[in-house]
Design a protein around this motif. Structure first.
Motif, PDB file in Angstrom:
ATOM      1  N   LEU A 463       0.971  -0.827  -0.015  1.00 38.71           N
ATOM      2  CA  LEU A 463       0.326   0.035   0.023  1.00 38.71           C
ATOM      3  C   LEU A 463       0.872   1.331   0.078  1.00 38.71           C
ATOM      4  CD1 LEU A 463      -2.696  -0.885   2.118  1.00 38.71           C
ATOM      5  CD2 LEU A 463      -2.876  -0.538   0.188  1.00 38.71           C
ATOM      6  N   ILE A 464       1.824   1.366   1.371  1.00 39.96           N
ATOM      7  CA  ILE A 464       2.878   2.715   0.934  1.00 39.96           C
ATOM      8  C   ILE A 464       3.540   2.490  -0.369  1.00 39.96           C
ATOM      9  CG2 ILE A 464       5.152   3.487   1.726  1.00 39.96           C
ATOM     10  CD1 ILE A 464       3.835   1.762   4.549  1.00 39.96           C
ATOM     11  N   ILE A 465       3.632   1.778  -1.215  1.00 37.49           N
ATOM     12  CA  ILE A 465       4.883   1.818  -2.480  1.00 37.49           C
ATOM     13  C   ILE A 465       3.463   2.323  -3.330  1.00 37.49           C
ATOM     14  CG2 ILE A 465       6.152   0.349  -4.479  1.00 37.49           C
ATOM     15  CD1 ILE A 465       6.875  -1.201  -1.771  1.00 37.49           C
ATOM     16  N   LEU A 466       2.086   1.457  -3.272  1.00 38.55           N
ATOM     17  CA  LEU A 466       1.463   2.737  -4.249  1.00 38.55           C
ATOM     18  C   LEU A 466       1.178   3.295  -4.170  1.00 38.55           C
ATOM     19  CD1 LEU A 466      -0.737  -1.408  -4.549  1.00 38.55           C
ATOM     20  CD2 LEU A 466       0.733   0.250  -6.485  1.00 38.55           C
ATOM     21  N   ALA A 467       1.902   4.413  -2.789  1.00 39.67           N
ATOM     22  CA  ALA A 467       0.877   5.441  -2.350  1.00 39.67           C
ATOM     23  C   ALA A 467       1.881   6.542  -3.092  1.00 39.67           C
ATOM     24  CB  ALA A 467       0.543   5.276  -1.080  1.00 39.67           C
ATOM     25  N   ILE A 468       3.379   6.232  -3.169  1.00 37.32           N
ATOM     26  CA  ILE A 468       4.106   6.791  -2.917  1.00 37.32           C
ATOM     27  C   ILE A 468       3.935   7.016  -4.754  1.00 37.32           C
ATOM     28  CG2 ILE A 468       6.687   6.878  -3.478  1.00 37.32           C
ATOM     29  CD1 ILE A 468       6.509   5.411  -0.834  1.00 37.32           C
ATOM     30  N   LEU A 469       3.843   5.852  -5.404  1.00 40.01           N
ATOM     31  CA  LEU A 469       3.783   6.022  -6.885  1.00 40.01           C
ATOM     32  C   LEU A 469       2.360   6.430  -7.374  1.00 40.01           C
ATOM     33  CD1 LEU A 469       4.465   2.157  -7.479  1.00 40.01           C
ATOM     34  CD2 LEU A 469       5.828   4.493  -8.555  1.00 40.01           C
TER      35      LEU A 469
END
Lengths: 635, 109
Positions: A463-469
């Motif tokens: 979730l965090i990685i996708l949020a950053i992306l």
């Protein structure tokens, strides 16, 4: 042949290997091993994809030919992969987002039995394999193999919990709707073979070949391909399968029904951009259908109460946007939106999965509320996803949506107006969803409240990685008027769409117009977001819908309409064929033959007397008759 | 002698044979009647062969000889057939103590 990109076969090979190992060993492998194999194979593909991307970025585009797939007379279809700017971007999206979703799944699906856990990962890997084949194929036939493969995997994964009849029906619905589109796609391929004599992109998309096609051919082929795309990418009239596809596990919704498979239609049209640019009529139809779908789905999403259904309709709506972009000739904007949409829609779906997980399987947002206190990471990432999809400046959705709207304005202000209205609806329903789920006070049972918890790391880290992306993904396509030369995606994709741009000659908007358009849309979107946020935070939309709201809640009764005009007549016809044609005619003929044989046997029984003399007498009489016939009658 | 006489005789013999086969019940008599029919045909062959020889003599060297030869072959085959047929009749007598063919109706059952 010495090009190092020949090694690109490794990209689809790893997921295929993962599929075989997990599929065959699902009964003997442990869950953790299955998870590692499933995720690891996609990670390996991702690493190779990154390498391919860097090669392509360095100017090394390549057609990797492996062997003759079909070779009959003049027809030669090689098994080949096309590695250029367009496919490398899609490779990154598929394997990158796919990997995160695999990791997420290891935790989300952990309560399944090992056997089903293995089956799940096998299907997921097979899906990634098919999707990679679809994107990498250097001709329409290879693309079609992948095209069918993703349809199959979609069916398998929607009906993953196959003990539930409703889910199986949803799976069948998705499959059958896709088949309708696939048929059109297949006809288009045959048409191309007939007229252009080839299915390879390199051979078809040249001016020399395309000049062989007359106007009717071009329009028919592009329209048929587009019908294929409406099936896979859930556009009017074949969109109703996608919301029902939410029957599958949530990560599946994220992977297949948001980030990758549904973008296949966009990819196909973007790939065939040169053909489409020569058929302006089809482009106009695509733009209108895309916009109509975007608007229709957005209005339906306003009144849905199932967290996944809202996201599903928002997916249909966003896909409509992408088709609008294709229809207005801004292919780059469509691919850009595919990319940003993959980030934030995967994020939203995975976030909703995390919420559903915490709620113990509850999907009705009317029974949620105030979850921000219990699930900090999920809340924050979900909020970022909502802001991105709404198009708040600075996040990825803003850039791609703005580019699409600018393209629409260049074509016609009416398209822009409806597009903007749809964007406002998007902002509204997304923040209705957000506020109802995360704000206010909790409305579920006491037991559920006690159970609420943040999800484990395997869920929150993706979730965090996708949020950053979702935040930074837009900066590969900063518009010209904000910062000159910062639209790296456009420059990167330029070779793919070079020919189309020569044909279409899109007229550029002046910078002041673009600033104005962006300004208007930004102000309106921010107002809508603020309004929806404050309204639904205070008082959740839990009342039963009435009047027009009821029409929206029931999805404009499109399913009922399809049921009335297509399903029921078909059922009636099938019933008629079954009760009349089958029982009376077919069975009548078969039973009649049997009855005739047994009747004539009974009647002729006396002949078989067993008396040798009688047989001889018959023989003599017959021979006499034969002689009489031979000598006296037949001259 | 005109060919007609041969033909009439032959047809008469053949008809007697048929009537015998159809009406008699004794297997040995039936067998004899079959032989009668066979020899009626033999007679016909020889007669036609002779006629052929008279018509073509002088032009075709071997005219009419093949029919005569055929008859010898038929006689040899008939002798073989007789031995088989008589053996069957003997077996039939051993099994049902009769040579009446009307007892041989087991095919019906």
């Amino acid at each position: 042949m010495n090009n190092s990109l020949q090694l690109a076969w490794l990209i689809p090979f790893f997921p295929l290997l993962g599929f075989l190992i997990n599929g065959l060993g699902r009964k003997s492998l442990s869950k953790s091993l299955i998870g590692i194999i499933g995720s690891g194979s996609v990670l390996a593909s991702f690493i190779v994809s990154v390498w391919v991307f860097l090669q392509v970025k360095g100017g090394n585009t390549f057609d990797a030919v492996y062997f003759d797939f079909i070779s009959v007379a003049n027809l030669n279809i090689p098994f080949a992969f096309k590695l250029d700017q367009l496919s490398s971007i899609f490779l990154l999206i598929i394997t990158g987002v796919g990997f995160l979703i695999h990791v997420y799944s290891t935790s989300y699906m952990h309560e399944e039995k090992p056997e089903h856990f293995g089956r799940y990962f096998a299907y997921l890997n097979l899906f990634v394999f098919s999707m990679l084949l679809l994107v990498m194929g250097a001709n329409f036939v290879i693309m079609f193999i992948g095209w069918e493969g993703v349809g199959l995997c979609s069916y398998l994964l929607i009906g993953f919990w196959f003990k539930n009849t409703e889910y199986n029906k949803a799976a069948s619905k998705a499959f059958i709707m896709n088949r309708i589109g696939d048929l059109a796609f297949l006809i288009a391929i045959f048409w191309l073979l007939l007229k252009a004599g080839s299915v390879s992109y390199n051979e078809i998309f040249t001016t020399a070949t395309l000049d062989k096609l007359n106007g009717t051919d071009k329009i028919a082929i592009t329209l048929l391909l587009f019908i294929g795309a409406t099936g896979k990418s859930a556009q009017i009239p074949l969109y109703t399968w996608l919301p029902d596809a939410m029957a599958g596990p949530t990560p599946v919704s994220a992977l297949i029904h948001a980030a990758t498979m549904v973008t296949a239609g966009i990819y196909m049209i973007a790939r065939s951009n040169m053909l489409y640019s020569m058929a302006p009529l089809t482009l106009n139809i695509i733009a209108v259908i895309g916009l109509a779908t975007a608007l229709l789905a957005a209005t339906i999403a306003l009144k849905q109460n199932d967290i996944k259904k809202v996201l599903a309709y928002s997916t249909v709506s966003q896909l409509g946007y992408m088709f609008l972009a294709l229809g207005t000739g801004s292919y780059v904007a469509a691919v850009f939106h595919v990319m940003t949409h993959a980030f934030f829609k995967a994020l939203l779906f995975l976030g909703s999965g995390s919420v559903i997980h915490a709620m113990g399987g509850e999907q009705d947002i009317r029974k949620m509320g105030g979850l921000n206190k219990y699930m900090k990471t999920t809340h924050l990432t979900f909020l970022i996803g909502c802001l991105a999809i709404a198009g708040i400046p600075g996040l990825s959705g803003f850039f791609s949506k703005d580019e699409i709207l600018a393209g629409a304005f260049a074509k016609s202000p009416i398209l822009y107006g409806i597009g903007l209205f749809t964007a406002l609806l998007t902002a509204f329903y997304m923040f209705r969803l957000y506020a109802t789920t995360f704000r206010g006070s909790f409305r579920g049972t006491h037991e559920q409240e006690h159970h609420l918890h943040e999800s484990p790391a395997a869920i929150t880290i993706p979730l965090i990685i996708l949020a950053i992306l979702s935040v930074i993904g837009g900066y590969v396509g900063v518009p010209e008027f904000i910062m000159h030369g910062a639209h790296t995606l456009k420059d990167f994709l330029a070779p793919v769409f070079a020919e189309s741009n020569k044909i279409l000659e899109p007229h550029e908007l002046s910078h002041s117009t673009e600033w104005l358009l962006t300004g208007i849309s930004t102000v309106l979107i921010v107002i809508t977001v603020a309004y929806a946020w404050s309204r639904f935070s205070k008082k959740a939309d839990t009342a039963e819908a009435e009047g027009f709201g009821k029409v929206l809640q029931n999805k404009w009764y499109v399913d009922e309409l399809y049921d009335k005009i297509i399903v029921q007549p078909l059922n009636g016809l099938a019933g008629f064929l079954n009760s009349v044609i089958e029982t009376k005619v077919v069975d009548g003929i078969v039973n009649g033959v049997g009855r005739l044989v047994s009747y004539s046997g009974r009647q002729l029984r006396w002949l078989q007397s067993g008396q040798v003399g009688a047989y001889v007498l018959l023989m003599v009489i017959s021979m006499l008759l034969f002689f009489v016939f031979q000598f006296f009658i037949r001259k | 002698m005109p060919i007609n006489y041969y033909i009439f005789l032959s047809i008469a013999l053949f008809a007697i044979g048929i009537v015998g086969v159809l009406t008699r019940r004794n297997a040995i008599i039936i067998f004899m009647c079959i032989e009668l029919m066979l020899n009626a045909v033999n007679l016909m062959l020889v007669a036609f062969s002779k006629m052929h020889h008279l018509a073509k003599a002088g032009t075709v060297a071997t005219a009419g000889t093949d029919g005569q030869l055929f008859v010898f072959f038929i006689m040899v085959v008939a002798a073989a057939e007789v031995s088989v047929g008589l053996a069957i009749i003997v077996m039939m007598y051993r099994n049902i103590h009769s040579v009446d063919v009307n007892f041989l109706n087991r095919l019906k059952h």
